[in-house]
Motif scaffolding. Structure first.
Motif, mmCIF file in Angstrom:
data_model
loop_
_atom_site.group_PDB
_atom_site.id
_atom_site.type_symbol
_atom_site.label_atom_id
_atom_site.label_comp_id
_atom_site.label_asym_id
_atom_site.label_seq_id
_atom_site.Cartn_x
_atom_site.Cartn_y
_atom_site.Cartn_z
ATOM 1 N N ALA B 3 32.919 38.015 36.146
ATOM 2 C CA ALA B 3 33.656 39.245 36.459
ATOM 3 C C ALA B 3 34.530 39.044 37.686
ATOM 4 C CB ALA B 3 32.675 40.387 36.696
ATOM 5 N N PHE B 4 34.025 38.257 38.637
ATOM 6 C CA PHE B 4 34.764 37.969 39.874
ATOM 7 C C PHE B 4 36.084 37.263 39.539
ATOM 8 C CE2 PHE B 4 35.814 35.137 43.413
ATOM 9 C CZ PHE B 4 35.671 35.945 44.514
ATOM 10 N N LYS B 6 37.564 37.010 36.590
ATOM 11 C CA LYS B 6 38.416 37.799 35.697
ATOM 12 C C LYS B 6 39.164 38.884 36.478
ATOM 13 C CE LYS B 6 38.568 39.337 31.035
ATOM 14 N NZ LYS B 6 37.953 39.855 29.866
ATOM 15 N N THR B 7 38.497 39.463 37.478
ATOM 16 C CA THR B 7 39.156 40.478 38.297
ATOM 17 C C THR B 7 40.337 39.874 39.051
ATOM 18 O OG1 THR B 7 37.074 41.652 38.595
ATOM 19 C CG2 THR B 7 38.797 42.123 40.190
ATOM 20 N N LEU B 8 40.156 38.657 39.553
ATOM 21 C CA LEU B 8 41.207 38.046 40.362
ATOM 22 C C LEU B 8 42.314 37.389 39.531
ATOM 23 C CD1 LEU B 8 39.269 36.410 43.318
ATOM 24 C CD2 LEU B 8 40.525 38.543 43.274
ATOM 25 N N PHE B 9 41.927 36.698 38.455
ATOM 26 C CA PHE B 9 42.914 35.889 37.734
ATOM 27 C C PHE B 9 43.216 36.376 36.323
ATOM 28 C CE2 PHE B 9 40.519 32.864 40.534
ATOM 29 C CZ PHE B 9 41.483 32.817 41.523
ATOM 30 N N GLY B 10 42.467 37.340 35.821
ATOM 31 C CA GLY B 10 42.676 37.804 34.450
ATOM 32 C C GLY B 10 42.078 36.822 33.451
ATOM 33 N N ASN B 14 46.530 35.092 30.531
ATOM 34 C CA ASN B 14 47.268 35.471 31.738
ATOM 35 C C ASN B 14 47.475 34.256 32.642
ATOM 36 O OD1 ASN B 14 48.376 37.658 33.396
ATOM 37 N ND2 ASN B 14 46.717 37.182 34.792
ATOM 38 N N LEU B 15 46.393 33.478 32.802
ATOM 39 C CA LEU B 15 46.443 32.291 33.652
ATOM 40 C C LEU B 15 47.457 31.282 33.092
ATOM 41 C CD1 LEU B 15 44.878 31.516 36.192
ATOM 42 C CD2 LEU B 15 43.197 30.370 34.752
#
Lengths: 241, 55
Positions: B3-4, B6-10, B14-15
């Motif tokens: 979750a950490f 995914k919250t920051l990098f999607g 997206n990456l």
């Protein structure tokens, strides 16, 4: 002296995230009481504050300006592109608007299966994950522009505003125009991200210097709104067929 | 932890998208087309955001 170009995007982005965090803490407080729920939220905010100070300092240590611009620019693009995409999708009716009442009900449902310890963790994790996005914006905008106090103040004023409104209403803050804010902030963040990423690769690349920033913002905002309108029209055509 | 990140990098899409745009911009600047990159990059980011929205 406050830099409003940093304060405003930080305040708007943080408002959206704190409203979502407040909904979770409110739901948890009904299970384990306000003192423990607020304690969990305070613990998460404490971790975020330490992270902000630590990463803000680390990013400035021994890192050249171009490298700093590239790292922060790419982080803002990763983050801002998602916000803009979500705002376009919600505006076009392709994705449901964020519903604080639904979030509140889902958190209450999750709490009904757990104990007091699990409830505390839900509040902590909720504030932590929502706050991570605030942390990213505060560190990115604050460090790069050398105005960490303006960025931090934007996030803190937003937190106080949400806590104050929440304390009065004592219900999920459902009237915040979240998607409109996400549209504006998403456009602002990708503008900063685009500007600094290219600037890091070739200093002075932007024809109008810093004035390129408001132009980028206008381009992303107008382009995003036009894209949302086009997607909405396509959806309407498909519904007729 | 998931979750950490995914919250920051999607997500991976997206990456991959942002990496591709930044990589293409770096190539343009390297090969002397930096003046075009200032127009191409915002257009690519907006097109990408539109594609993600429709996905």
């Amino acid at each position: 002296m406050t830099d409003w170009t940093i304060f405003v995007p930080t305040f708007l982005a943080a408002s959206v995230e704190w409203v979502e965090a407040f909904t979770i803490v409110l739901a948890v407080s009904l299970s384990i009481g306000w003192p423990r729920a607020v304690g969990a939220a305070a613990a998460a905010l404490g971790v975020l504050a330490v992270m902000t100070v630590a990463t803000g300092g680390a990013l400035r240590l021994g890192v050249g300006m171009a490298s700093l611009e590239l790292v922060i620019g790419v982080l803002l693009l990763l983050f801002g592109a998602r916000w803009l995409a979500k705002a376009i999708a919600r505006s076009a009716g392709l994705k449901a608007l964020h519903d604080e009442d639904k979030e509140f009900a889902e958190t209450r449902e999750a709490l009904s299966h757990g104990d007091r310890h699990a409830a505390w963790l839900i509040a902590f994790k909720g504030v932590m994950l929502e706050g991570l996005e605030v942390w990213l914006i505060v560190v990115a905008l604050g460090v790069k522009t050398a105005h960490p106090l303006s960025a931090t103040a934007g996030a803190l004023v937003a937190l106080l505003a949400v806590v104050f409104a929440g304390a009065i209403i004592r219900a999920p803050l459902r009237r915040v125009p979240e998607n409109a804010i996400k549209f504006v902030v998403g456009a602002m963040i990708v503008s900063f991200g685009t500007f600094w990423t290219l600037e890091s690769m070739a200093g002075g690349i932007w024809p109008m210097g810093d004035w390129a920033l408001p132009l980028l913002f206008a381009f992303y905002l107008a382009g995003g709104l036009a894209t949302a309108a086009a997607l909405r029209a396509r959806r309407a055509r498909e519904a007729v067929q | 932890m998931n979750a950490f990140f995914k919250t920051l990098f999607g997500d991976l899409y997206n990456l991959a998208f942002v990496s591709a745009v930044v990589g293409a911009a770096a190539l343009m600047v390297h090969f002397g087309a930096g003046k075009d990159a200032v127009y191409a990059m915002p257009a690519a980011i907006l097109a990408g955001a539109g594609w993600f929205a429709a996905r």
